[in-house]
Design a protein around this motif. Structure first.
Motif, short mmCIF file in Angstrom:
data_model
loop_
_atom_site.label_atom_id
_atom_site.label_comp_id
_atom_site.label_asym_id
_atom_site.label_seq_id
_atom_site.Cartn_x
_atom_site.Cartn_y
_atom_site.Cartn_z
N ALA A 104 -6.25 2.65 -4.47
CA ALA A 104 -5.59 1.35 -4.34
C ALA A 104 -4.84 1.27 -3.02
O ALA A 104 -4.86 0.24 -2.32
CB ALA A 104 -4.64 1.13 -5.51
N MET A 105 -4.14 2.37 -2.64
CA MET A 105 -3.44 2.39 -1.36
C MET A 105 -4.41 2.14 -0.20
O MET A 105 -4.12 1.35 0.71
CB MET A 105 -2.73 3.75 -1.20
N ILE A 164 -5.11 8.66 -12.67
CA ILE A 164 -4.06 7.75 -12.21
C ILE A 164 -3.76 7.97 -10.73
O ILE A 164 -3.63 7.02 -9.95
CB ILE A 164 -2.80 7.94 -13.06
N SER A 185 0.84 -1.21 0.00
CA SER A 185 0.00 0.00 0.00
C SER A 185 0.87 1.27 0.00
O SER A 185 0.53 2.29 -0.61
CB SER A 185 -0.92 0.00 1.21
N ALA A 231 1.96 1.94 -3.46
CA ALA A 231 0.87 2.54 -4.23
C ALA A 231 0.79 4.04 -3.98
O ALA A 231 0.56 4.85 -4.90
CB ALA A 231 -0.45 1.85 -3.89
N PHE A 272 3.66 5.72 -5.76
CA PHE A 272 3.39 5.78 -7.19
C PHE A 272 2.43 6.90 -7.52
O PHE A 272 2.63 7.67 -8.47
CB PHE A 272 2.83 4.43 -7.66
N ALA A 273 1.35 7.03 -6.73
CA ALA A 273 0.38 8.10 -6.96
C ALA A 273 1.04 9.47 -6.81
O ALA A 273 0.78 10.39 -7.61
CB ALA A 273 -0.78 7.97 -5.97
N SER A 312 -6.72 6.81 -8.59
CA SER A 312 -6.76 5.34 -8.57
C SER A 312 -5.65 4.81 -7.66
O SER A 312 -5.85 3.83 -6.91
CB SER A 312 -6.60 4.79 -9.98
N GLY A 313 -4.48 5.45 -7.71
CA GLY A 313 -3.39 5.01 -6.84
C GLY A 313 -3.72 5.19 -5.37
O GLY A 313 -3.43 4.32 -4.53
#
Length: 601
Positions: free
Chosen positions: A119-120, A112, A81, A84, A87-88, A115-116
């Motif tokens: 996702a986290m 993006i 997580s 993620a 990345f975001a 979504s990141g």
């Protein structure tokens, strides 16, 4: 299953989110300002700091969520997580650090990033290990994802417009961070509202599970705040450093502009003699391309015979920049790329920089000026030659024509006086006329000798000077001691003329200005050099007059004439006068061969 929140931790999560948002605004600016490898470093560091802030906010919010059962976390999933979140954050920084950001780019970046973040959040919830089954409300899950994307879009817009060189008031930047920081937790708590926990008898997988505690969340939040603070401090330091670099760059640009606009060839060298900067005029003057000169030693532009003295001058200048060791008195030449030498005039200035002391050298080609000076010298020499020739001609005319006529007149009048045939009145008139004729004849002879003594051509300098000094002592009442060796011999005619004129001028100045009752004149020759010295014991030259003499054109016509005669013959002239009643000494030195013919004319 009933759940509740520790609102102290909720507030802490919002504070962390606000700090992360402020750091995002700061880091976006530094990422935008950086280029190349530095930009990638800022992008990676900023993504880690921001991602850690968002992730920390999420886990503090998770710790604020209270269930009546024990909750553990699977640490590999927790780490996933965090990746993620990083990345975001990296996507966000990459989008806002570009020079332009259209709505299309903003929307793609927000999708993006959102979504990141989502996702986290949901990966983080998957890391939960507890004896219960977690189910989600699809509607709320969808709302949380949409909220994450919308919040990301707002964050991207604010970050892009309030990045590098923020011009607004500080409170506006802080307000933007507050809006972003308050919006980010919205997605988290909507996502938490979408989760429902039902007790289960199935034991969870506890292979990599860890428990949470007060010490744990305190450590996570503290480390996160420290990292965010360090990131912002680094950003502030880098911003100040970049501002200084920009100022230095602007100063360098202005300096280079002035350098290029200078009418002279301008070189900047360091203490090792290496060329640091050169303007376009240097290329035109020396024939080198600028890149051929940069980093090379300055001596490549100097003829080989001057290398040693040039190096010593440069070292002396760096030793004490107040000294100008390459000033007047040094004949300087430049060397073009094709090997051609040319005379130059150089002006040196010290230039203090962060890298140390530099020298800025202004170089001017003075070939035309030297040629004009040479033409002027040749003209002056020709004028002096014509002047001497005219004096010689007038002196001979006075001696041969006027003198002969006066002699004839005297011979005509003498018999009248001796014959005794005149009455007393006529006799007195004839005797007075004969006396005036004798006086006029003496005056003509003296004037002729002053213009150009015939003995100078006939028997040489020694006899001409002796005869002149006898007449001078009689006319001026100044006793003159002449010292000249018997074997002095003859010199070339132009040299004898110059020495005679110099002695004549010196004695005239002694009579008119010094007030000295005596004078001494000495002539000598040795080792191919003729030395002429004239000395008196008068009042000397005052400091004010001496300063005036040192200035160009500040001397009288006589002294200028002496200097010009000496210079044309390759000699040197020295005037010594303490100015305290110790008199004045004039010394001239001329190059002359001892093998001069005794009959040289």
């Amino acid at each position: 299953m009933h759940s509740s929140y520790d609102y102290r931790l909720v507030i802490l999560s919002v504070v962390i989110a606000i700090c992360a948002a402020y750091a995002a605004l700061d880091l976006a600016g530094r990422t935008t300002a950086a280029q190349g490898r530095i930009r990638r470093i800022w992008l990676a560091g900023g993504a880690i700091a921001m991602g850690l802030g968002i992730w920390s906010m999420h886990y503090v919010g998770m710790l604020a969520f209270k269930l009546p059962i024990s909750v553990f976390y699977d640490w590999p999933t927790v780490l996933l997580s965090l990746l993620a979140a990083i990345f975001a954050s990296a996507v966000a920084l990459f989008v806002v650090s570009r020079k332009k950001m259209g709505w299309g780019q903003a929307c793609v970046g927000a999708a993006i990033m959102g979504s990141g973040i989502s996702a986290m959040h949901y990966i983080g919830m998957m890391a939960m290990r507890l004896p219960a089954v977690c189910s989600f409300d699809p509607v709320l899950v969808g709302i949380s994802v949409v909220s994450a994307i919308l919040i990301s879009l707002i964050a991207l817009w604010l970050s892009f417009h309030m990045r590098e060189e923020f011009k607004g008031a500080p409170w506006l930047k802080a307000g933007s961070a507050l809006i972003m920081g308050a919006a980010i937790p919205v997605m988290h708590y909507i996502g938490m509202a979408a989760a429902h926990f039902t007790p289960s008898n199935v034991s969870p997988d506890m292979a990599h599970a860890v428990s949470t505690s007060t010490l744990g969340f305190a450590g996570v939040s503290s480390v996160t705040l420290i990292i965010l603070g360090a990131a912002m401090a680094t950003s502030a330091f880098d911003r100040r450093f970049s501002a200084q670099q920009l100022q230095l760059h602007a100063s360098e640009v202005r300096f280079r502009g002035l350098l290029e606009a200078a009418p002279d060839a301008m070189l900047v060298i360091n203490s090792e003699g290496e060329i640091v900067l050169a303007n376009a005029q240097v290329e035109q003057l020396f024939g080198y391309h600028r890149q051929e000169l940069l980093g090379q030693n300055l001596e490549m532009l100097v003829p080989a015979r001057f290398h040693n003295s040039h190096v010593s001058h440069r070292r002396a200048f760096f030793g004490d920049p107040r000294v100008r060791p390459m000033g007047a008195g040094h004949e300087l030449y430049g060397l073009r790329k094709d090997g051609h030498e040319f005379p130059v005039e150089i002006s040196l200035s010290p230039l203090a920089t962060a890298e140390g002391m530099l020298i800025m050298s202004a170089i001017r080609d003075i070939t035309q000026r030297k040629r004009a000076e040479q033409n002027l010298r040749e003209l002056s020499a020709r004028l002096l030659q014509l002047q001497d020739e005219e004096r010689r001609h007038i002196a001979r005319e006075l001696h041969d024509s006027t003198g002969q006529m006066l002699a004839a007149l005297s011979m005509t009048l003498t018999p009248l006086v001796q014959g005794g045939k005149l009455d007393p009145v006529s006799l007195n008139l004839v005797e007075e006329s004969l006396r005036l004729t004798h006086e006029l004849s003496n005056e003509v002879r003296t004037f002729s000798h002053l213009l150009y003594p015939p003995l100078l051509d006939e028997v040489g300098l020694s006899s001409a000077i002796r005869l002149y000094l006898e007449g001078f002592a009689e006319r001026s009442r100044v006793q003159v001691d002449l010292q000249i060796p018997p074997e002095f011999g003859r010199l070339p005619r132009e040299l004898e003329t110059a020495i005679f004129r110099m002695v004549q001028e010196c004695l005239t100045n002694i009579h008119r200005h010094s007030g000295s009752p005596i004078a001494r004149v000495s002539l000598s020759r040795s080792n191919g050099e003729v030395r002429v010295e004239a000395q008196d014991r008068g009042k000397g030259i005052s400091p004010e007059k001496r300063s005036e003499m040192d200035l160009s054109g500040g001397t009288g016509v006589g002294i200028r004439g002496m200097r010009e005669r000496v210079r044309q013959l390759g000699g040197s002239l020295e005037i010594v006068s303490p100015g305290n009643g110790a008199g004045t000494t004039v010394i001239a030195r001329f190059p002359a061969s001892q093998k001069s013919s005794p009959s040289a004319n």
